[in-house]
Write a protein that holds these residues in place. Structure first.
Motif, PDB file in Angstrom:
ATOM      1  N   ARG A  34       0.872  -1.167   0.000  1.00  0.00           N
ATOM      2  CA  ARG A  34       0.000   0.000   0.000  1.00  0.00           C
ATOM      3  C   ARG A  34       0.912   1.222   0.000  1.00  0.00           C
ATOM      4  O   ARG A  34       1.803   1.347   0.843  1.00  0.00           O
ATOM      5  CB  ARG A  34      -0.929   0.018   1.211  1.00  0.00           C
ATOM      6  N   LEU A  36       1.166   5.375  -0.062  1.00  0.00           N
ATOM      7  CA  LEU A  36       0.573   6.700   0.065  1.00  0.00           C
ATOM      8  C   LEU A  36       1.379   7.663  -0.800  1.00  0.00           C
ATOM      9  O   LEU A  36       2.609   7.759  -0.666  1.00  0.00           O
ATOM     10  CB  LEU A  36       0.600   7.161   1.525  1.00  0.00           C
ATOM     11  N   ALA A  44      -2.114  14.346   0.422  1.00  0.00           N
ATOM     12  CA  ALA A  44      -2.185  12.995  -0.130  1.00  0.00           C
ATOM     13  C   ALA A  44      -3.106  12.970  -1.341  1.00  0.00           C
ATOM     14  O   ALA A  44      -4.127  13.676  -1.395  1.00  0.00           O
ATOM     15  CB  ALA A  44      -2.692  12.017   0.926  1.00  0.00           C
ATOM     16  N   PRO A  52      -8.022   7.524   0.603  1.00  0.00           N
ATOM     17  CA  PRO A  52      -6.665   7.437   0.040  1.00  0.00           C
ATOM     18  C   PRO A  52      -6.664   6.852  -1.361  1.00  0.00           C
ATOM     19  O   PRO A  52      -7.328   5.848  -1.635  1.00  0.00           O
ATOM     20  CB  PRO A  52      -5.943   6.507   1.022  1.00  0.00           C
ATOM     21  N   LEU A  54      -4.849   4.720  -3.629  1.00  0.00           N
ATOM     22  CA  LEU A  54      -3.839   3.689  -3.468  1.00  0.00           C
ATOM     23  C   LEU A  54      -3.663   2.953  -4.781  1.00  0.00           C
ATOM     24  O   LEU A  54      -4.594   2.306  -5.275  1.00  0.00           O
ATOM     25  CB  LEU A  54      -4.249   2.709  -2.366  1.00  0.00           C
ATOM     26  N   TRP A  79       3.728  -1.022   3.928  1.00  0.00           N
ATOM     27  CA  TRP A  79       3.207   0.315   3.640  1.00  0.00           C
ATOM     28  C   TRP A  79       4.372   1.219   3.305  1.00  0.00           C
ATOM     29  O   TRP A  79       5.407   1.208   3.990  1.00  0.00           O
ATOM     30  CB  TRP A  79       2.446   0.877   4.843  1.00  0.00           C
ATOM     31  N   ALA A  81       5.610   5.259   1.440  1.00  0.00           N
ATOM     32  CA  ALA A  81       5.250   6.633   1.059  1.00  0.00           C
ATOM     33  C   ALA A  81       6.152   7.060  -0.078  1.00  0.00           C
ATOM     34  O   ALA A  81       7.330   6.693  -0.130  1.00  0.00           O
ATOM     35  CB  ALA A  81       5.411   7.580   2.233  1.00  0.00           C
ATOM     36  N   TRP A 104     -10.472  10.160   7.749  1.00  0.00           N
ATOM     37  CA  TRP A 104      -9.939   8.852   7.371  1.00  0.00           C
ATOM     38  C   TRP A 104      -9.978   7.880   8.544  1.00  0.00           C
ATOM     39  O   TRP A 104     -10.010   8.310   9.709  1.00  0.00           O
ATOM     40  CB  TRP A 104      -8.498   8.989   6.917  1.00  0.00           C
ATOM     41  N   GLU A 108      -4.906   4.768   8.596  1.00  0.00           N
ATOM     42  CA  GLU A 108      -4.508   5.503   7.405  1.00  0.00           C
ATOM     43  C   GLU A 108      -4.068   6.927   7.753  1.00  0.00           C
ATOM     44  O   GLU A 108      -3.080   7.435   7.209  1.00  0.00           O
ATOM     45  CB  GLU A 108      -5.642   5.536   6.394  1.00  0.00           C
ATOM     46  N   PHE A 112      -0.377   8.502   7.224  1.00  0.00           N
ATOM     47  CA  PHE A 112      -0.249   9.744   6.460  1.00  0.00           C
ATOM     48  C   PHE A 112       0.634  10.729   7.225  1.00  0.00           C
ATOM     49  O   PHE A 112       1.515  11.385   6.652  1.00  0.00           O
ATOM     50  CB  PHE A 112      -1.646  10.310   6.198  1.00  0.00           C
TER      51      PHE A 112
END
Length: 293
Positions: A34, A36, A44, A52, A54, A79, A81, A104, A108, A112
């Protein structure tokens, strides 16, 4: 651990720090990751419902895992970024962190916050502060290495105290000139080199209001990635001095229990005191003071 009512604390990923040097393990996580995606303003990418955005597994092949920051694991899923780049044109919406914190899911929003802080650091730490050499990011994005002088640069977090100051009957609040009308909050300030947190509390409160703190106690903390602070929440006992502000605040004053209670109950939306939103530890500190009577 009790669930905290403010943002960016609960639902944290397992940071799996031991994987940051394991390039094979990171690569194995990438096909089902996943990711971000954040734009240059720290927002985001989001879908049409502001959830989000994704990328699907097929789209991940277009992204470079070496350029991504490994945030951690959840249920065995990695996860990450990454700066949005070309994907910015595919997502229909953007969402800022404060809005995401209120809308959210907790996990999540917390991820973020982590992503925004580290990507902000990387965007502003492209060169070595000692020799000016270009940095290469390693350890899955968490270490900037300078080739010319071999100096290592780690993400920066700035500690700051935030404090509910009381004279026993009243709560001290301040406001900054750029805030919305009627918005007040507890006092806060950054820790200086060679200073204890308790010394910071006393110094910052006096600098901002000329109120003298007698004693202070730590309560809780909150990451505050605007852009990269850690808010250390305190309560403090103080003399009933008349507040006098400097250039840091527009105003500071004591508020009684009735005024604070009305604001917490939402009875002052149209007139009177407005407190910080619930995503912030500042609101929680006010609630803690009021509940203890």
């Amino acid at each position: 651990m009790a669930r905290m009512p403010y943002a960016f604390v609960d639902g944290a990923l397992d940071r799996a720090e031991h994987l940051r040097t394991d390039t094979a393990a990171i690569a194995a996580l990438w096909p089902n990751a996943r990711v971000l995606l954040l734009d240059d303003d720290g927002r985001a990418l989001a879908d049409g419902q502001l959830a989000p955005y994704l990328p699907e597994a097929a789209s991940l092949a277009e992204l470079d895992p070496v350029a991504a920051v490994f945030l951690g694991l959840h249920g065995g899923q990695g996860w990450f970024a990454l700066s949005a780049g070309a994907f910015a044109e595919r997502a229909p919406e953007r969402i800022d962190l404060r809005t995401a914190a209120a809308t959210w899911p907790v996990m999540e929003a917390t991820a973020f916050a982590q992503a925004r802080a580290v990507l902000h650091w990387r965007a502003r730490q492209r060169h070595c502060g000692a020799c000016g050499g270009a940095l290469t990011f390693v350890r899955a994005g968490w270490l900037g290495h300078c080739g010319p002088c071999a100096l290592e640069h780690y993400p920066r977090t700035d500690p700051a105290v935030i404090v509910a100051v009381s004279d026993g009957a009243r709560l001290l609040l301040g406001r900054q000139a750029g805030w919305p009308p009627r918005r007040w909050s507890v006092l806060a300030g950054f820790v200086e080199p060679g200073e204890t947190l308790e010394q910071t509390v006393a110094r910052e409160v006096f600098e901002e209001s000329r109120v003298r703190v007698r004693a202070s106690r730590y309560l809780a903390s909150q990451p505050w990635p605007f852009p990269g602070s850690l808010m250390l929440g305190f309560e403090a006992d103080a003399e009933p001095d008349e507040p006098v502000v400097s250039d840091e605040l527009e105003a500071a004053r004591w508020f009684g229990r009735d005024e604070i209670g009305a604001a917490l109950r939402g009875e002052t939306r149209d007139a009177g005191l407005l407190l910080s939103p619930r995503i912030s530890i500042s609101r929680w500190l006010v609630e803690q003071w009021w509940e203890r009577g």
